[in-house]
Write an enzyme that holds these catalytic residues in place. Structure first.
Site, short mmCIF file in Angstrom:
data_model
loop_
_atom_site.label_atom_id
_atom_site.label_comp_id
_atom_site.label_asym_id
_atom_site.label_seq_id
_atom_site.Cartn_x
_atom_site.Cartn_y
_atom_site.Cartn_z
N SER A 252 71.68 45.09 45.78
CA SER A 252 70.82 45.12 44.61
C SER A 252 70.33 46.53 44.36
O SER A 252 70.14 47.31 45.29
CB SER A 252 69.62 44.20 44.83
OG SER A 252 68.85 44.69 45.92
N LYS A 253 70.09 46.84 43.09
CA LYS A 253 69.75 48.23 42.75
C LYS A 253 68.37 48.64 43.25
O LYS A 253 68.09 49.82 43.36
CB LYS A 253 69.85 48.43 41.24
CG LYS A 253 68.84 47.66 40.43
CD LYS A 253 69.04 47.94 38.94
CE LYS A 253 68.13 47.05 38.11
NZ LYS A 253 68.42 47.14 36.68
N ARG A 254 67.55 47.67 43.56
CA ARG A 254 66.24 48.03 44.10
C ARG A 254 66.36 48.64 45.50
O ARG A 254 65.50 49.39 45.93
CB ARG A 254 65.35 46.78 44.19
CG ARG A 254 64.63 46.49 42.89
CD ARG A 254 63.14 46.43 43.12
NE ARG A 254 62.43 46.41 41.85
CZ ARG A 254 61.15 46.07 41.72
NH1 ARG A 254 60.46 45.69 42.78
NH2 ARG A 254 60.56 46.11 40.55
N LYS A 255 67.40 48.25 46.21
CA LYS A 255 67.54 48.71 47.59
C LYS A 255 68.66 49.71 47.81
O LYS A 255 68.72 50.36 48.84
CB LYS A 255 67.76 47.49 48.50
CG LYS A 255 66.60 46.52 48.50
CD LYS A 255 66.88 45.32 49.39
CE LYS A 255 65.69 44.36 49.39
NZ LYS A 255 65.99 43.12 50.09
#
Length: 506
Positions: A252-255
RNA sequence: GUCCCCAUCGUCUAGUCAGGCCCAGGACACCGGCCUUUCAAGCCGGCGACGCGGGUUCAAAUCCCGCUGGGGACGCCA
């Protein structure tokens, strides 16, 4: 029978490495069997789909070296290849299911649904929820629809027994029918959901094998039910393991940076990225690490797919990219790649206007603009301390983190929008804009002052900005889980309060 | 919580389907050395895994069961 596979991205954001990963496997499988590979755009989400996202996805897939036999840009005998242009087909399909009793109209409103879901959850039920309209007589249903009542069309599912689906890699998978929900097939806006559209299109496009992410296993029973309801042959299912973050959760782009554009901007070669994706869950028979698409194709075999979810390890990707850079290119080719990457009119054209007033000699450009050509910026904690108007490291970290969250909502990444978002953030946090911005200059350029921030951010791109800001925050201190939760809550409240205040003003 | 999937070094993996050739091989990372004006690259070496417990078998990383752990799904998103 000719093997036909497809990749079906949804144009709702930046091109995702997971899309390229799935596309690669579909491509290899189809080509290995002398078949065709199709690209289809799944833009049934009217709210989130954008033309620019579609364009970027196509460009990114071509950039990594993939091509397709049929698609929205190249056409083909089974078009159109954009689901928004095939609406009639789904309407007809839904009507067929309604008539055959495999589907029914559900008149619940969004609020009723939310409430029912909450009640269902609270009751501790272990089975999927059932619509109160499941057995509404057809005449009554028709009457309400004719009267203009809003409705969705849902799938009628068996409530007893077990559904068995076949996965090429896993064999039989058994799912109790009472776990399968009455999936919405046609939304109240008349557009189909993924589930209906994908079955209808795969059939009409003569898709024989569906290689897709493991996340779809749980909806496979619904898809199978649809094929049976239509009396169609179901394609063979091949569920690929999901790419993972270093903490093993779904990528995921958050991580982790997930956009192909990020890896492009960071100076990865398309061959290396594709090569690396081919090393995810798959290996060459002789275990060699470096190979190009044609070599992968030559040796491709579904049985060489391993089922554990592979962690997308940027460090190893960097090594592999180095191998390509050192051994995979002639010096001329190398030079050409550097020009393609950043030393070209288009890219320099964006930067020159920002640096020319600040330079007396061409040699001044390098120190002024070097950070446009860098990846992550090397920072020490001291670099991010002693800002006027900022009391502590935590305040700096919070400013950067909240702002990053706020920027996530931005639909289009360009200077004006970025400016508006950051101005609003300053208001929400109750600090002067110049105070808020100070850490950004350091985080993004490594310097206390640099080219105009908003334009600079626009040029750097969302993913580089995200990565550098995250890196700056980590340089002071990584965000702990507790902090993450606390900050998220405080952020949500602050934003809500701000919205309320604006509303009160009129 | 319910259902489903998965399980070899920190990470990517070979080996698993057709049990013995595996006290488990390769790659990244890390550590050390060689080479070298430096740093890389390269070369050599080191560290490091079959999650646990039961079975089946002469023999289990490989087959079966249980447990544990990880992941996914549970949206008028895909």
């Amino acid at each position: 029978m000719t093997v036909r596979t497809r990749v079906a991205p949804s144009p709702t954001g930046d091109p995702h490495v997971g899309t390229a990963y799935v596309a690669l496997f579909n491509y290899c499988f189809a080509k290995k069997h002398g078949g065709q590979f199709i690209l289809r755009i799944e833009d049934t989400d009217q709210v989130r789909s954008t033309a620019s996202s579609e364009r970027m996805i196509l460009e990114a897939l071509r950039w990594v070296g993939l091509s397709w036999d049929e698609g929205p840009d190249v056409g083909g005998p089974h078009g159109p290849y954009r689901q928004s242009e095939r609406a009639e087909l789904y309407q007809e399909a839904a009507a067929t299911l309604l008539d055959s009793g495999h589907a029914f109209r559900c008149f619940m409103t969004a609020d009723e649904l939310t409430e029912a879901r909450a009640a269902h959850q609270a009751s501790g039920a272990t089975q999927s929820m059932i619509s109160p309209y499941t057995d509404l007589p057809r005449a009554e249903s028709d009457a309400r629809a004719a009267a203009g009542d809003a409705f969705v069309i849902r799938l009628r599912t068996p409530r007893e027994g077990t559904c068995v689906i076949q996965d090429r890699l896993r064999g039989a998978i058994e799912v109790p029918w009472d776990q399968v929900d009455q999936q919405v097939l046609l939304k109240s806006d008349g557009f189909p959901t993924y589930h209906l559209a994908n079955v209808v299109d795969d059939h009409h496009m003569a898709i024989t094998h569906v290689l897709r992410g493991e996340e779809w296993i749980s909806s496979a029973p619904k898809h199978q039910l649809l094929y049976q309801a239509f009396g169609w042959q179901m394609p063979e299912l091949v569920h690929l393991p999901l790419l993972r973050n270093p903490d093993k959760s779904k990528l995921s782009k958050r991580k982790n940076p997930t956009s192909i554009l990020y890896y492009q901007r960071m100076g990865f070669l398309p061959e290396a990225l594709l090569n690396y994706l081919g090393r995810m869950a798959w290996s060459m028979p002789d275990e060699r690490e470096q190979f190009d698409l044609s070599e992968m194709l030559e040796h491709f075999d579904l049985d060489r797919i391993s089922l554990g979810g592979p962690v997308f390890d940027v460090t190893k990707l960097e090594w592999l990219n180095g191998v390509w850079l050192r051994d995979g290119l002639t010096e001329d080719e190398y030079a050409q790649r550097v020009m393609d990457w950043a030393f070209n009119r288009e890219f320099l054209g964006q930067i020159i206007p920002l640096v020319r007033q600040r330079a007396n000699k061409l040699t001044d450009l390098a120190p002024l603009a070097s950070f446009f050509l860098q990846g992550l910026i090397d920072l020490k904690p001291e670099d991010l301390q002693g800002f006027k108007g900022i009391e502590s490291d935590d305040e700096t970290r919070r400013i950067l983190t909240w702002s990053l969250w706020h920027l996530e909502a931005l639909a289009e990444w360009e200077a004006d929008g970025i400016q508006a978002v950051l101005r609003e953030m300053a208001e929400i946090m109750g600090v002067k804009l110049r105070v808020l911005l100070a850490p950004f200059f350091v985080a993004l350029s490594g310097q206390r002052s640099s080219t105009p921030l908003f334009q600079t951010m626009g040029i750097l791109g969302k993913d580089i900005v995200r990565a550098r800001i995250r890196h700056a925050v980590d340089t002071l201190a990584p965000i702990s889980k507790k902090e993450q939760g606390r900050w998220q809550k405080a952020y949500d409240q602050a934003v809500a309060a701000h919205v309320a205040a604006l509303a009160a003003q009129g």
